[in-house]
Design a protein around this motif. Sequence first.
Motif, short mmCIF file in Angstrom:
data_model
loop_
_atom_site.label_atom_id
_atom_site.label_comp_id
_atom_site.label_asym_id
_atom_site.label_seq_id
_atom_site.Cartn_x
_atom_site.Cartn_y
_atom_site.Cartn_z
N ASN A 1 0.83 -1.19 0.00
CA ASN A 1 0.00 0.00 0.00
C ASN A 1 0.87 1.25 0.00
O ASN A 1 1.92 1.29 0.65
CB ASN A 1 -0.90 0.03 1.24
N LYS A 2 0.44 2.25 -0.72
CA LYS A 2 1.13 3.53 -0.73
C LYS A 2 0.47 4.46 0.28
O LYS A 2 -0.69 4.28 0.65
CB LYS A 2 1.08 4.15 -2.13
N ALA A 3 1.23 5.46 0.74
CA ALA A 3 0.69 6.39 1.73
C ALA A 3 -0.51 7.16 1.18
O ALA A 3 -1.48 7.42 1.89
CB ALA A 3 1.78 7.37 2.18
N VAL A 4 -0.44 7.51 -0.09
CA VAL A 4 -1.54 8.24 -0.76
C VAL A 4 -2.18 7.30 -1.77
O VAL A 4 -1.48 6.75 -2.63
CB VAL A 4 -1.00 9.51 -1.45
N PRO A 5 -3.49 7.08 -1.70
CA PRO A 5 -4.14 6.16 -2.65
C PRO A 5 -3.92 6.59 -4.09
O PRO A 5 -4.02 7.77 -4.43
CB PRO A 5 -5.63 6.25 -2.27
N ARG A 6 -3.63 5.62 -4.94
CA ARG A 6 -3.50 5.85 -6.37
C ARG A 6 -4.80 5.41 -7.03
O ARG A 6 -5.11 4.23 -7.07
CB ARG A 6 -2.31 5.08 -6.93
N VAL A 7 -5.53 6.38 -7.52
CA VAL A 7 -6.85 6.14 -8.10
C VAL A 7 -6.73 6.13 -9.61
O VAL A 7 -6.09 7.01 -10.19
CB VAL A 7 -7.86 7.21 -7.66
N VAL A 8 -7.31 5.13 -10.24
CA VAL A 8 -7.29 5.07 -11.70
C VAL A 8 -8.68 5.36 -12.22
O VAL A 8 -9.69 4.96 -11.63
CB VAL A 8 -6.77 3.69 -12.19
N GLY A 9 -8.75 6.12 -13.30
CA GLY A 9 -10.04 6.49 -13.87
C GLY A 9 -9.98 6.53 -15.38
O GLY A 9 -8.92 6.35 -15.99
N SER A 10 -11.11 6.76 -15.97
CA SER A 10 -11.23 6.74 -17.42
C SER A 10 -10.59 7.97 -18.04
O SER A 10 -10.68 9.08 -17.52
CB SER A 10 -12.71 6.68 -17.80
N ARG A 11 -9.96 7.76 -19.19
CA ARG A 11 -9.43 8.88 -19.94
C ARG A 11 -10.53 9.60 -20.72
O ARG A 11 -10.41 10.78 -21.05
CB ARG A 11 -8.34 8.40 -20.92
#
Length: 260
Positions: free
Chosen positions: A156-166
């Motif tokens: 896990n990273k300290a800051v969430p990595r959010v993926v979304g649509s281009r």
Amino acid sequence: MGFEPDWLVAIVDIASAAGDAIMTVYASDDYEVDVKTDDSPVTAADLASHNVIVAALNKLTPNIPVMSEESTTLAWEERKLWQSYWLIDPLDGTKEFIKRNGEFTVNIAFIHQGRAVAGVVYAPVLDKCYFGSLTGGAWLKNAGVEQALIKKSFENKAVPRVVGSRSHISPGLQSYLAALGEHEMKSVGSSLKFCLLAEGEADIYPRLGLTSEWDTAAAQAVLESAGGKVLQYGSEAALDYNQKSDILNPYFIAYAPHWE
């Protein structure tokens, strides 16, 4: 009929052949873009991939139905009787194909009793193929080199990595991100969003907008085979398939295998 383990190698090969058909059109840079009744684009590449996949699946498993984005939608009265079927999106990310950014995929999933139990997601331009089954685990083949996608490999990273649509940013997603707080945002096209989670390159994929079942099934199978989750928004219920007359998914949130 449940999923047979040796079919996974076969559908990886089928996805590769479909990718070759797509790349023939992609390389020509001379194709028309038509618009379907739902206002989504379709090209000769979508149809070429569809034809390759359907013919190959009908040969591999002649008694198992195939449902594709590019085929006529079958009546619910017929579909609801299916225990198992193939669900395909011959070219997921047609808008990315048209933009020529390489972020499009071939998606092939096997659905059994409402669950996506196996799937292949192949990105021909990137030369990356994600594949897996719930009983056998998940892998990434990158430029011909295979690696297992294993939960313990990622942190896990300290800051969430959010993926979304281009190509699709919904008001619901904007509200979700505001409530989430500090985060890193990654934008990518097609079902590659799920694959970034499976690969440990992102943590959360909230989709608070409309998708169809063929958009998600193969990549959900890969992600869940790697240990991740795809849950209906506001619920602990997994995203499921062929349980209602329409083929639209509810909103959902996908989580990486390492996300607790």
